[in-house]
Design a protein around this motif. Structure first.
Motif, short mmCIF file in Angstrom:
data_model
loop_
_atom_site.label_atom_id
_atom_site.label_comp_id
_atom_site.label_asym_id
_atom_site.label_seq_id
_atom_site.Cartn_x
_atom_site.Cartn_y
_atom_site.Cartn_z
N ALA A 1 16.76 -2.57 -6.22
CA ALA A 1 15.74 -3.60 -6.41
C ALA A 1 15.17 -3.48 -7.82
O ALA A 1 15.08 -2.37 -8.36
CB ALA A 1 14.63 -3.46 -5.37
N PHE A 2 14.76 -4.61 -8.38
CA PHE A 2 14.22 -4.61 -9.74
C PHE A 2 12.72 -4.86 -9.73
O PHE A 2 12.11 -5.13 -8.69
CB PHE A 2 14.95 -5.64 -10.60
CG PHE A 2 16.40 -5.30 -10.82
CD1 PHE A 2 16.77 -4.03 -11.24
CD2 PHE A 2 17.40 -6.24 -10.59
CE1 PHE A 2 18.10 -3.70 -11.44
CE2 PHE A 2 18.73 -5.92 -10.78
CZ PHE A 2 19.08 -4.65 -11.22
N ILE B 1 5.10 -6.67 7.38
CA ILE B 1 5.38 -6.90 5.96
C ILE B 1 6.49 -7.93 5.81
O ILE B 1 6.40 -8.86 5.01
CB ILE B 1 5.78 -5.57 5.28
CG1 ILE B 1 4.58 -4.63 5.21
CG2 ILE B 1 6.33 -5.83 3.87
CD1 ILE B 1 4.94 -3.22 4.80
N LEU B 2 7.55 -7.76 6.58
CA LEU B 2 8.69 -8.68 6.49
C LEU B 2 8.27 -10.10 6.85
O LEU B 2 8.65 -11.07 6.17
CB LEU B 2 9.80 -8.19 7.43
CG LEU B 2 11.14 -8.92 7.33
CD1 LEU B 2 11.71 -8.83 5.93
CD2 LEU B 2 12.12 -8.34 8.35
N ALA B 3 7.46 -10.25 7.90
CA ALA B 3 7.03 -11.58 8.33
C ALA B 3 6.16 -12.25 7.28
O ALA B 3 6.34 -13.45 6.97
CB ALA B 3 6.28 -11.47 9.66
N VAL B 4 5.23 -11.51 6.70
CA VAL B 4 4.33 -12.08 5.69
C VAL B 4 5.11 -12.48 4.44
O VAL B 4 4.88 -13.55 3.86
CB VAL B 4 3.22 -11.07 5.34
CG1 VAL B 4 2.42 -11.56 4.13
CG2 VAL B 4 2.29 -10.88 6.53
N PHE C 1 12.96 -7.51 -2.16
CA PHE C 1 11.76 -7.19 -1.39
C PHE C 1 11.47 -8.22 -0.29
O PHE C 1 10.78 -7.91 0.68
CB PHE C 1 10.54 -7.07 -2.33
CG PHE C 1 9.91 -8.38 -2.71
CD1 PHE C 1 8.73 -8.79 -2.11
CD2 PHE C 1 10.49 -9.21 -3.68
CE1 PHE C 1 8.13 -9.98 -2.46
CE2 PHE C 1 9.89 -10.40 -4.03
CZ PHE C 1 8.70 -10.80 -3.42
N LEU C 2 12.00 -9.43 -0.43
CA LEU C 2 11.76 -10.46 0.58
C LEU C 2 12.41 -10.14 1.92
O LEU C 2 11.94 -10.57 2.98
CB LEU C 2 12.27 -11.82 0.08
CG LEU C 2 11.54 -12.41 -1.12
CD1 LEU C 2 12.24 -13.68 -1.59
CD2 LEU C 2 10.08 -12.68 -0.80
N GLU C 3 13.51 -9.38 1.90
CA GLU C 3 14.22 -9.04 3.13
C GLU C 3 14.23 -7.55 3.41
O GLU C 3 14.86 -7.10 4.37
CB GLU C 3 15.67 -9.55 3.05
CG GLU C 3 15.79 -11.06 2.95
CD GLU C 3 15.21 -11.76 4.19
OE1 GLU C 3 15.27 -11.18 5.30
OE2 GLU C 3 14.68 -12.89 4.04
N VAL D 1 10.70 -2.00 0.22
CA VAL D 1 10.73 -2.16 -1.23
C VAL D 1 9.43 -2.80 -1.74
O VAL D 1 9.02 -3.85 -1.25
CB VAL D 1 11.94 -3.03 -1.64
CG1 VAL D 1 11.91 -3.33 -3.13
CG2 VAL D 1 13.23 -2.31 -1.26
N PRO D 2 8.79 -2.19 -2.75
CA PRO D 2 7.59 -2.78 -3.35
C PRO D 2 7.95 -3.79 -4.43
O PRO D 2 9.14 -3.98 -4.74
CB PRO D 2 6.87 -1.57 -3.95
CG PRO D 2 8.00 -0.66 -4.36
CD PRO D 2 9.07 -0.87 -3.32
#
Length: 468
Positions: free
Chosen positions: A285-286, A340-343, A387-389, A393-394
C-alpha cells in the motif's frame, strides 16, 4: 526560434515551457532555502480568525520532580522587632512558601566494593560475598554508566567527544574510545533482544517501511550508507546497509507475507512482485501523505491543487473516528475491522473516486510541478486504494517516518558511524530505545533491565513492556 521551427519544433511553446519550468525551480529553491518546513498551509478562501488575548497558562505542574524543602531562618542579629525592639520568637507552623525549579549538578563517583570473607571454625575453605554484576569481566565501569552513555548518544544525540568534555567538567577524566568500549560491550549483551525485536515486528499483520541515508566516516568505505527501517504499530527495527538496492530491500523485508505500507520507491514494488508462482509476496500500500505533500508543493503554481488537498483532508477526517484494530484482540478486533471496512466502502470510496475524477479534468504543462504531482498519484493508484478493501492498512506511512526521525537527528549531530560495527551498534540502540518509548517504558530503565538479565543469564531476550 527560427532553428527550432526548421527542426519542426514549436519554438514559442517550448520556450514558454522552459520559462515555466525555471520559474517553478526558482520558487522551489527559495522555499527550500528560506521557507518554513511545515506542511501546513493557509486557507485561500478563509479570512484569518483573530486570536483571543492570552492570559497565560500559569505554572506547569511538575508532579514527577523530587521536592526538597529548605527552611530559611532569620539571623540571630535580625531577630529584633523593627517597631519596638523586642526579641522576636519563632511562630511555630507559620511560613511563607514559594517554589523554584533548579538543577542539581550531575556527579560521578568511584564505588568501592568490599566483598566480605567468611571462614569456618573447622578450617574449611573461606566463603566470599558475591560480586556485583559487571558489564565486562574485570572492567572498571558499571552497567549504569554504559546505559547513561548510550542514552546520551542515541536518545539525546550527544557525540562521544562532546560527552567527554561534559564529563570532564564534572571531574571525570575519560576518552571517547573508553566510552565507545562501554556501549559496544553493552550492545553485545543486548544483541539477542535486538534480534528478537525483528521477529516481534514481522509478527504484525501490518508493517511500515522506509529508508534514509547514513554517513560512513571510515576511510575506504562508501561515504553514503542507508538506514532501513521497518516498524509495526508497537515496535521498530532498524538496520544500516551500504546499499539502497532491490537486493537490500529483499534482505530487509525477508519472507514477510503481510501488508506493507511504503512510499513509491521502486524496490518495494519489485520485491512485492517477486513471489513464487507470480503471487505477490505481500500486499503493498502507498502513502496518501506523500501525495498531499506534492500537491502542497505545486499549489503556489496551480491553485486548483487546493481542491485535491481538501478532498484528501476528508479522507483523514473519516479515519479520525475509526478504531485502531492493533490495540484490540479477539472479537473486539474482528468487530473493529468489519466496522472500518464498512465505513471506508461507504464514505471513503466516493471521496477517492472524486479525487481521481478531479485529476482527469486537469491540464497543465507536462513538466510542471503540478502535472508531476498528478502523475505521481496516478502511477501509484493501485497502492493508494488498497486501504478501501483492507482494514489493516492506514492512509499513510507517517508511523515509520516518526520512527526514522531520531536517526536523522542523530546523523546531524554525530555525523554517522566510523565503522561497520558502529552502524550495527547504532541500529541496535535506536531500535530498542524507540520501541521502549512506543510501549511507554523508560528507555534507560529498560536498557538496564535487559542488560542485567543478559549478564545474569547470557542470551536472555528482554523486550520492552507495554505500559498499562
Amino acid at each position: 526560434m527560427e532553428i527550432a521551427k526548421l527542426k519542426g519544433n514549436d519554438g514559442p511553446k517550448q520556450l514558454q515551457l522552459e520559462i515555466v519550468r525555471l520559474q517553478e525551480q526558482m520558487a522551489t529553491l527559495r522555499q527550500e532555502m528560506f521557507g518554513a518546513s511545515s506542511e501546513k498551509r493557509k486557507a485561500s478562501t478563509e479570512l484569518p480568525t483573530p486570536r483571543p488575548p492570552r492570559n497565560g497558562h500559569g505554572p506547569r505542574q511538575q508532579t514527577e520532580l523530587l521536592v526538597e524543602e529548605h527552611a530559611h531562618e532569620l539571623a540571630e542579629a535580625d531577630r529584633v522587632c523593627p517597631d519596638c525592639g523586642a526579641v522576636l520568637a519563632e511562630w511555630e507552623g507559620q511560613t511563607e512558601d514559594s517554589e523554584e525549579i533548579t538543577v542539581v549538578e550531575r556527579h560521578f563517583i568511584v564505588r568501592k566494593h568490599r566483598r566480605k570473607k567468611y571462614r569456618c571454625k573447622h578450617g574449611c575453605a573461606p566463603v566470599t560475598a558475591p560480586a556485583p554484576l559487571k558489564l565486562v569481566e574485570g572492567g572498571r565501569y558499571s552497567v549504569d554508566f554504559a546505559v547513561y552513555v548510550a542514552i546520551a548518544k542515541y536518545l539525546y544525540h550527544l557525540p562521544l567527544e562532546r560527552q567527554v568534555k561534559m564529563y570532564l567538567a564534572n571531574s571525570l577524566v575519560v576518552d571517547s574510545q573508553t566510552l565507545w568500549d562501554q556501549i559496544e560491550a553493552l550492545a553485545k549483551h543486548l544483541a539477542p533482544s535486538y534480534q528478537a525485536l525483528r521477529d516481534d515486528v514481522f509478527a504484525s499483520p501490518l508493517i511500515h517501511a522506509d529508508e534514509t541515508y547514513w554517513l560512513m566516516l571510515s576511510k575506504g568505505a562508501g561515504k553514503k550508507w542507508y538506514a532501513w527501517t521497518v516498524a509495526s504499530p508497537r515496535a521498530v527495527f532498524h538496520r544500516i546497509f551500504d546499499s539502497r538496492s532491490t537486493a537490500t530491500a529483499r534482505e530487509v523485508l525477508g519472507d514477510y507475507h503481510g501488508n506493507v505500507v511504503a512510499d513509491g520507491y521502486e524496490p518495494y514494488q519489485t520485491v512485492a512482485r517477486a513471489g513464487p508462482d507470480g503471487v505477490p509476496r505481500y500486499t503493498l500500500a502507498f502513502c496518501w501523505a506523500h501525495v498531499r505533500r506534492k500537491y502542497v508543493k505545486a499549489e503556489p503554481f496551480a491553485p486548483t491543487c487546493a481542491e485535491a488537498i481538501e478532498l484528501i483532508g476528508k479522507l483523514y477526517d473519516i479515519e479520525r473516528d475509526l478504531p485502531n484494530p492493533h490495540t484490540l484482540i479477539g472479537t473486539e478486533q474482528e468487530s473493529a475491522l468489519a466496522h472500518i471496512l464498512a465505513v471506508r466502502r461507504e464514505r471513503s470510496a466516493p471521496v477517492v473516486e472524486e479525487i481521481k475524477a478531479w485529476a482527469g479534468r486537469q491540464q497543465g504543462f507536462p513538466e510542471s510541478t503540478f502535472r508531476k504531482a498528478i502523475k505521481y498519484m496516478l502511477d501509484l493508484w493501485h497502492g493508494l486504494t488498497v486501504f478501501l478493501e483492507n482494514p489493516w492498512v492506514p492512509l499513510d506511512n507517517n508511523l515509520v517516518e516518526r520512527q526514522i526521525r531520531p536517526l536523522v537527528v542523530g546523523r546531524k549531530n554525530h555525523y554517522g558511524s566510523k565503522s561497520k560495527r558502529g552502524t550495527e551498534v547504532a541500529a541496535l540502540f535506536y531500535s530498542l530505545i524507540e520501541t521502549a518509548q512506543m510501549r511507554g517504558e523508560d528507555p534507560s530503565a529498560y536498557l538496564q533491565r535487559a542488560a542485567l538479565a543478559a549478564i545474569t543469564t547470557p542470551g536472555t531476550v528482554t523486550l520492552p513492556t507495554t505500559a498499562e
